[in-house]
Scaffold this motif. Sequence first.
Motif, PDB file in Angstrom:
ATOM      1  N   TYR A  67       0.854  -1.191   0.000  1.00  0.00           N
ATOM      2  CA  TYR A  67       0.000   0.000   0.000  1.00  0.00           C
ATOM      3  C   TYR A  67       0.885   1.235   0.000  1.00  0.00           C
ATOM      4  O   TYR A  67       1.735   1.406   0.872  1.00  0.00           O
ATOM      5  N   MET A  71      -2.295   6.839   4.770  1.00  0.00           N
ATOM      6  CA  MET A  71      -2.697   5.833   5.737  1.00  0.00           C
ATOM      7  C   MET A  71      -3.932   6.298   6.509  1.00  0.00           C
ATOM      8  O   MET A  71      -4.013   7.444   6.946  1.00  0.00           O
ATOM      9  N   THR A  72      -4.918   5.383   6.612  1.00  0.00           N
ATOM     10  CA  THR A  72      -6.132   5.650   7.376  1.00  0.00           C
ATOM     11  C   THR A  72      -6.249   4.614   8.480  1.00  0.00           C
ATOM     12  O   THR A  72      -5.554   3.592   8.474  1.00  0.00           O
ATOM     13  N   LYS A  74      -8.695   2.580   8.961  1.00  0.00           N
ATOM     14  CA  LYS A  74      -9.173   1.316   8.401  1.00  0.00           C
ATOM     15  C   LYS A  74      -8.047   0.559   7.712  1.00  0.00           C
ATOM     16  O   LYS A  74      -7.966  -0.676   7.806  1.00  0.00           O
ATOM     17  N   MET A  75      -7.170   1.282   7.028  1.00  0.00           N
ATOM     18  CA  MET A  75      -6.068   0.618   6.352  1.00  0.00           C
ATOM     19  C   MET A  75      -5.065   0.054   7.360  1.00  0.00           C
ATOM     20  O   MET A  75      -4.543  -1.058   7.197  1.00  0.00           O
ATOM     21  N   LEU A  79      -4.070  -3.888   7.559  1.00  0.00           N
ATOM     22  CA  LEU A  79      -2.699  -4.375   7.448  1.00  0.00           C
ATOM     23  C   LEU A  79      -2.281  -5.172   8.676  1.00  0.00           C
ATOM     24  O   LEU A  79      -1.561  -6.177   8.569  1.00  0.00           O
ATOM     25  N   LEU A 105     -10.896  -6.152   1.335  1.00  0.00           N
ATOM     26  CA  LEU A 105     -10.116  -4.916   1.417  1.00  0.00           C
ATOM     27  C   LEU A 105     -10.995  -3.753   1.835  1.00  0.00           C
ATOM     28  O   LEU A 105     -12.153  -3.651   1.423  1.00  0.00           O
ATOM     29  N   LYS A 108     -12.053   3.011   0.269  1.00  0.00           N
ATOM     30  CA  LYS A 108     -11.585   4.361   0.518  1.00  0.00           C
ATOM     31  C   LYS A 108     -12.726   5.216   1.047  1.00  0.00           C
ATOM     32  O   LYS A 108     -12.570   6.029   1.948  1.00  0.00           O
ATOM     33  N   TYR A 122      -9.862   1.270  -3.320  1.00  0.00           N
ATOM     34  CA  TYR A 122      -8.538   1.769  -3.638  1.00  0.00           C
ATOM     35  C   TYR A 122      -8.143   1.260  -5.018  1.00  0.00           C
ATOM     36  O   TYR A 122      -8.379   0.121  -5.371  1.00  0.00           O
ATOM     37  N   LEU A 127      -2.578   0.377  -4.242  1.00  0.00           N
ATOM     38  CA  LEU A 127      -2.781  -0.874  -3.525  1.00  0.00           C
ATOM     39  C   LEU A 127      -2.545  -2.046  -4.462  1.00  0.00           C
ATOM     40  O   LEU A 127      -3.129  -2.102  -5.542  1.00  0.00           O
TER      41      LEU A 127
END
Length: 432
Positions: A67, A71-72, A74-75, A79, A105, A108, A122, A127
């Motif tokens: 990725y 960065m969020t 949720k991301m 991860l 996944l 966004k 994404y 990604l």
Amino acid sequence: MKKLILIALTCSITFFVFGNGDGETRSTTVKLDISTSDRISIQAKNTELIVETWDKNSMEIEASIRYDGKMTDKMIEFLNQFEQRVKDKISKGAGDVRVDTDLDLPNKIQIGGKHVGINVSYGDENLKVLYRIKAPGTNSYTITNSYEDVRLIGNFDKVEFTQYSGELEAGNIKSAKLNMKYGSATIESIGNASMEIYEQKLNSRNIGELEINTKYSDLELRKVGTMKATSYESDIQIGSIRNLSGDFKYGEIKVNEKLETAELTLYEMDIEAEEIEAIKLLNSKYSEIEAEKVGSIVFEQSYEDQTSIGTLGSFKSTNSKYGNHSIELLLGSLILNAYEDEVEIDRLGPSATEISIDGKYIDFSIGTGSVPFVLITKVKYGKVDYNESQVDVKRYIKDNDQLEVEAHSKAKGTSPVKISVKGYEVDVKVEY
């Protein structure tokens, strides 16, 4: 319930910081013991997939995600859960191993629920998911893939493959069942194959037996044993092929070297070949056939077809309308029953035997050269044109609109070519 059997599990997590924002990579490896009878099923969506064969009774699955974006929360959560999500989507049951690369996944943007609402995923630019799988080629494979590329490296016994919008690159497959749309495929060789393709590009060096249904596609096949096709608006280019059969509409077939035998139904098709041993057209309309050398050609039904042949052994068309047939050199025989056809033979070979033409509104011209012949005509409202200095006229009867002629060439031989023409409004021209 299927039981997950893990022989070894390793997980490596790497974090990279890029100059212009966040970026991160995760990878994990799962190893399984399998038997030769296990079917390997792979469901791959939005995942680049590489499957490579090896000589071990085990399977290794390496999954990685990269990725490169903002960065969020949720991301970050996704991860951190990546290793477990991969593991949860791999299962081994009685007689099969299943790998599912759909790891849910994060989106966004998500407005509403998961199934009802607006979701923006994404894109590939930030990604990327990659699965590398190693397993025996002797096992049977069922692979489903969409929106990404697949590589099959090595030798596979049996593969069932379904793909939507992606590229396939494969080595050698003994038996394949392929269903592909909106993509391209390059396959080194296939023993026998069944294919359904739609808006697809297909390239292969060698296929033993092929049964295919193709629409709006382009095929480039270097060498084919037998091919049975249903083709619609597809262009097919073949190096050499032993046998071709099927139903073809609105497209082109080009054989660069040799087509041994063919039995076809054509509609608005163009066929071009260097050499054809024998071709039968069961029903042909609005089509063109061009070849340098043809052993034999047979039309069972023909409508507005055109043929242009360099050297021809034999020609037979018993039900032809509005056709145009041009032959540079006839070595054997020509039999035609036609309506409003045009036939032109530039010259006869010394082994030519017979020409028989019957029908209505036909224009026929032939160059005989030094080959001896006997011309017999019986036409109504027709014309027979020949050089009187080159023939001995044995019979000439003109009775109102009926014309009967028997003329022998002055060039003599033990087996003169018999040229028989009869019909209604048939014009005959014999040149030397």
